[in-house]
Motif scaffolding. Structure first.
Motif, PDB file in Angstrom:
ATOM      1  N   ALA A   1       0.477  28.337  -8.614  1.00 53.64           N
ATOM      2  CA  ALA A   1       0.280  26.920  -8.616  1.00 53.64           C
ATOM      3  C   ALA A   1      -1.163  26.720  -8.231  1.00 53.64           C
ATOM      4  O   ALA A   1      -1.792  27.255  -7.618  1.00 53.64           O
ATOM      5  N   GLY A   2      -1.793  25.847  -9.056  1.00 51.93           N
ATOM      6  CA  GLY A   2      -3.369  25.522  -8.698  1.00 51.93           C
ATOM      7  C   GLY A   2      -4.193  25.963  -9.987  1.00 51.93           C
ATOM      8  O   GLY A   2      -5.156  25.473 -10.005  1.00 51.93           O
ATOM      9  N   ASP A   3      -3.685  26.900 -10.440  1.00 51.18           N
ATOM     10  CA  ASP A   3      -4.371  27.613 -11.722  1.00 51.18           C
ATOM     11  C   ASP A   3      -4.362  26.658 -13.143  1.00 51.18           C
ATOM     12  O   ASP A   3      -3.600  25.539 -13.003  1.00 51.18           O
ATOM     13  N   THR A   4      -5.314  27.088 -13.895  1.00 55.91           N
ATOM     14  CA  THR A   4      -5.501  25.857 -15.093  1.00 55.91           C
ATOM     15  C   THR A   4      -5.010  26.589 -16.394  1.00 55.91           C
ATOM     16  O   THR A   4      -5.167  27.838 -16.368  1.00 55.91           O
ATOM     17  N   VAL A   5      -4.128  25.804 -17.134  1.00 56.39           N
ATOM     18  CA  VAL A   5      -3.846  26.483 -18.511  1.00 56.39           C
ATOM     19  C   VAL A   5      -4.570  25.479 -19.528  1.00 56.39           C
ATOM     20  O   VAL A   5      -4.679  24.161 -19.290  1.00 56.39           O
ATOM     21  N   LEU A   6      -4.750  25.769 -20.578  1.00 55.33           N
ATOM     22  CA  LEU A   6      -5.316  24.931 -21.874  1.00 55.33           C
ATOM     23  C   LEU A   6      -4.447  24.762 -23.107  1.00 55.33           C
ATOM     24  O   LEU A   6      -3.343  25.728 -23.122  1.00 55.33           O
ATOM     25  N   SER A   7      -4.569  23.850 -23.616  1.00 57.06           N
ATOM     26  CA  SER A   7      -3.643  23.696 -25.055  1.00 57.06           C
ATOM     27  C   SER A   7      -4.824  22.499 -25.584  1.00 57.06           C
ATOM     28  O   SER A   7      -5.683  22.101 -25.422  1.00 57.06           O
ATOM     29  N   PRO A   8      -4.440  22.472 -27.131  1.00 58.60           N
ATOM     30  CA  PRO A   8      -4.965  21.311 -27.689  1.00 58.60           C
ATOM     31  C   PRO A   8      -4.672  19.994 -27.083  1.00 58.60           C
ATOM     32  O   PRO A   8      -3.546  20.186 -26.284  1.00 58.60           O
TER      33      PRO A   8
ATOM     34  N   ASP B   1     -10.363  20.356 -34.614  1.00 57.99           N
ATOM     35  CA  ASP B   1     -10.713  19.726 -35.796  1.00 57.99           C
ATOM     36  C   ASP B   1      -9.515  20.103 -36.798  1.00 57.99           C
ATOM     37  O   ASP B   1      -8.331  20.240 -36.401  1.00 57.99           O
ATOM     38  N   GLN B   2      -9.908  20.441 -38.034  1.00 55.59           N
ATOM     39  CA  GLN B   2      -8.827  20.571 -38.848  1.00 55.59           C
ATOM     40  C   GLN B   2      -8.251  21.964 -38.934  1.00 55.59           C
ATOM     41  O   GLN B   2      -7.368  22.415 -39.370  1.00 55.59           O
ATOM     42  N   GLN B   3      -8.948  22.816 -37.824  1.00 61.17           N
ATOM     43  CA  GLN B   3      -8.304  24.087 -37.724  1.00 61.17           C
ATOM     44  C   GLN B   3      -7.888  24.467 -36.418  1.00 61.17           C
ATOM     45  O   GLN B   3      -7.874  25.626 -36.004  1.00 61.17           O
ATOM     46  N   GLY B   4      -7.581  23.423 -35.658  1.00 65.20           N
ATOM     47  CA  GLY B   4      -7.140  23.555 -34.199  1.00 65.20           C
ATOM     48  C   GLY B   4      -8.230  23.339 -33.150  1.00 65.20           C
ATOM     49  O   GLY B   4      -9.249  22.686 -33.565  1.00 65.20           O
ATOM     50  N   ILE B   5      -8.288  23.977 -32.061  1.00 68.13           N
ATOM     51  CA  ILE B   5      -9.187  23.733 -31.173  1.00 68.13           C
ATOM     52  C   ILE B   5     -10.289  24.286 -31.443  1.00 68.13           C
ATOM     53  O   ILE B   5     -10.589  25.406 -32.282  1.00 68.13           O
TER      54      ILE B   5
ATOM     55  N   PHE C   1     -13.149  24.905 -26.091  1.00 68.01           N
ATOM     56  CA  PHE C   1     -12.648  26.114 -25.588  1.00 68.01           C
ATOM     57  C   PHE C   1     -13.949  26.892 -24.654  1.00 68.01           C
ATOM     58  O   PHE C   1     -13.371  26.986 -23.368  1.00 68.01           O
ATOM     59  N   ALA C   2     -14.831  27.197 -25.326  1.00 64.07           N
ATOM     60  CA  ALA C   2     -15.872  27.687 -24.200  1.00 64.07           C
ATOM     61  C   ALA C   2     -16.300  26.657 -23.027  1.00 64.07           C
ATOM     62  O   ALA C   2     -16.396  27.448 -21.728  1.00 64.07           O
TER      63      ALA C   2
ATOM     64  N   ALA D   1     -12.728  33.834 -33.635  1.00 68.88           N
ATOM     65  CA  ALA D   1     -13.541  33.435 -32.724  1.00 68.88           C
ATOM     66  C   ALA D   1     -12.847  32.901 -31.155  1.00 68.88           C
ATOM     67  O   ALA D   1     -13.645  33.111 -30.271  1.00 68.88           O
ATOM     68  N   ILE D   2     -11.956  32.264 -31.182  1.00 72.41           N
ATOM     69  CA  ILE D   2     -11.183  31.992 -30.268  1.00 72.41           C
ATOM     70  C   ILE D   2     -10.782  33.139 -29.386  1.00 72.41           C
ATOM     71  O   ILE D   2     -10.847  33.159 -28.214  1.00 72.41           O
ATOM     72  N   ALA D   3     -10.472  34.136 -30.086  1.00 68.77           N
ATOM     73  CA  ALA D   3     -10.020  35.554 -29.194  1.00 68.77           C
ATOM     74  C   ALA D   3     -11.139  36.285 -28.799  1.00 68.77           C
ATOM     75  O   ALA D   3     -11.217  36.629 -27.418  1.00 68.77           O
ATOM     76  N   GLU D   4     -12.511  36.027 -29.288  1.00 68.08           N
ATOM     77  CA  GLU D   4     -13.700  36.708 -28.833  1.00 68.08           C
ATOM     78  C   GLU D   4     -14.016  35.829 -27.374  1.00 68.08           C
ATOM     79  O   GLU D   4     -14.470  36.606 -26.297  1.00 68.08           O
TER      80      GLU D   4
END
Length: 461
Positions: free
Chosen positions: A182-189, A213-217, A222-223, A255-258
């Motif tokens: 509880a209190g942590d952050t999660v991300l999504s589109p 954009d047209q390819q997702g986040i 993200f950065a 790129a997202i994985a990096e």
């Protein structure tokens, strides 16, 4: 527009709670109807003689109670619960319901009856299915799980790190519970599957939506979020984002994985709908397995009531994910897993999937014909269609107008994360038990509704 102001505030409560209570009472009594725009925080603070911070807290409290919603760049509005809330009800009251991503009806009930008849002739096996399971479960269930991942596009699944869950939603829960507190952050589109938003809220997590954009986040969004919030996980649908249907390229995935590795963020990959699509579409689990919790399920590919999911976790998270599974349900339902496993092993699952793909292909051709010229996005073999609306139409109002004509869809606001700008669009789905005849009728109604507002829409783009 008349500026709403409460007549009085409960003196027994802190001012922000008293104001939130006044908003609730005004909504219940019809003084604040659905869609009504509330005054700005500064304007209401001046009218009431309180600080802007008090109004800000009151609005946050009212939003937590699902009374209002804040739209970036637009203001604060009374929530239209009947349209924007996302639930699992399937009773459409005789309307043509295009609001849910359901598996196409290809006579799964007859196949289930046949399978149950076969099981009825094996009393010893039935007895075993009624017992508690030790460890990871029956070996033939795990073998079928491995086969499922192979046929849906996962290269060389590692059975040692594979768990069977009670559906995809349970898989997401186990992954998040293993990673977050509880209190942590999660991300999504910023537009995402509402079931994940509900999970994050239930677990007390901060859920932040990312620009796409047209390819997702995007890597930039993200950065920036990683630097600002130090998130524990990011939830993604790389083969087809639900609801807006973007597909991620291998370059974007890499790129997202990096960035995820740099900031120690785990990727929760939702392939519940993607498993019906081409195996050649890239996904995180095949190239970045060490940082990916991959979730697949039979719910979309076979049948919604077949609550069997498959979770492939990184080796370092296997113990934590297993503990989360045990804590939440102890074990997946053996009888349900047995049915799914038999369908996978004898080829029934593959036949159901091929029938769905064939039917979805026909429905998408109908969609292209009926909505020709209007800007929509859809994924091959997918259920979802994302339709941008022409000015001056608004998503809530447009969906309500369709509902009045007997067609149910979902507005973009149903998928928005927090205060993210959802834009003006709707999601409709071409799966489920809706017949082609009813689908054609619904698409005709949608097309006519679009034409009424199309004068300001440039169809050349």
């Amino acid at each position: 527009m008349t500026i709403w102001t409460p007549f009085s505030l409960n003196p027994a409560l802190p001012k922000y709670k008293a104001l939130a209570e006044a908003i609730a009472q005004a909504v219940d009594q019809g003084q604040l109807p659905p869609g009504h725009k509330l005054p700005t925080q500064r304007a209401l603070a001046d009218l009431l003689g309180v600080t802007v911070g008090t109004v800000t807290r009151a609005y946050a409290e009212a939003e937590k109670q699902k009374l209002i919603e804040c739209r970036v760049g637009s203001g604060t509005f009374v929530k239209q619960v009947s349209i924007s809330d996302f639930d699992s009800t399937v009773d459409s009251g005789g309307a043509i319901d295009l609001s849910y991503s359901f598996a196409v009806d290809v006579d799964q009930n007859t196949l289930l009856a046949s399978q149950l008849s076969q099981l009825a002739c094996q009393p010893n096996h039935l007895k075993a299915l009624l017992q508690y399971q030790a460890g990871a479960g029956f070996s033939h269930h795990l073998a079928a799980a491995e086969q499922w991942l192979t046929i849906t596009g996962v290269a060389t699944p590692e059975v040692d790190n594979l768990l069977i869950t009670n559906g995809g939603q349970h898989g997401f829960y186990c992954a998040v519970a293993a990673l977050c507190r509880a209190g942590d952050t999660v991300l999504s589109p910023k537009l995402t599957y509402p079931g994940f938003s509900q999970l994050a809220q239930q677990m007390g997590l901060r859920h932040v939506g990312l620009d796409t954009d047209q390819q997702g986040i995007t890597g930039q969004s993200f950065a920036l979020a990683c630097q600002r919030y130090q998130p524990r996980a990011v939830y993604l649908n790389p083969r087809s984002n639900n609801p807006s249907c973007e597909q991620m390229s291998q370059t974007r995935i890499d790129a997202i994985a990096e960035l995820a590795r740099l900031h120690q963020v785990t990727i929760i990959e939702d392939d519940v709908q993607g498993c019906l699509m081409s195996k050649t579409l890239p996904c995180f689990v095949n190239s970045h397995r060490d940082i990916t919790c991959y979730v697949s399920s039979t719910s979309k590919a076979l049948a919604g009531g077949l609550r069997v999911g498959y979770l492939l976790a990184p080796a370092k998270l296997k113990r934590a994910v297993t503990a989360a599974l045990r804590a939440s349900c102890w074990m997946p339902a053996p009888l349900m897993v047995e049915i799914a496993s038999r369908w996978i092993s004898d080829g029934t699952a593959q036949r159901i999937m091929e029938l769905q793909r064939w039917e979805l292909g026909a429905r998408h051709r109908m969609l292209a014909e009926q909505l020709q010229g209007w800007p929509f996005t859809a994924s091959t073999n997918g259920f979802n269609v994302w339709l941008a609306l022409p000015e001056p139409r608004r998503a809530q109002e447009f969906c309500q107008s369709l509902r009045n004509q007997g067609v149910h869809t979902k507005p973009s606001t149903a998928f928005a994360v927090g205060h993210s700008d959802a834009g003006q669009a709707l999601r409709l789905c071409v799966g489920g038990s809706t017949s082609r005849t009813d689908l054609r009728t619904a698409l005709s109604i949608i097309g006519q509704e679009l034409q009424q507002a199309g004068a300001e829409f440039d169809l050349s783009h």
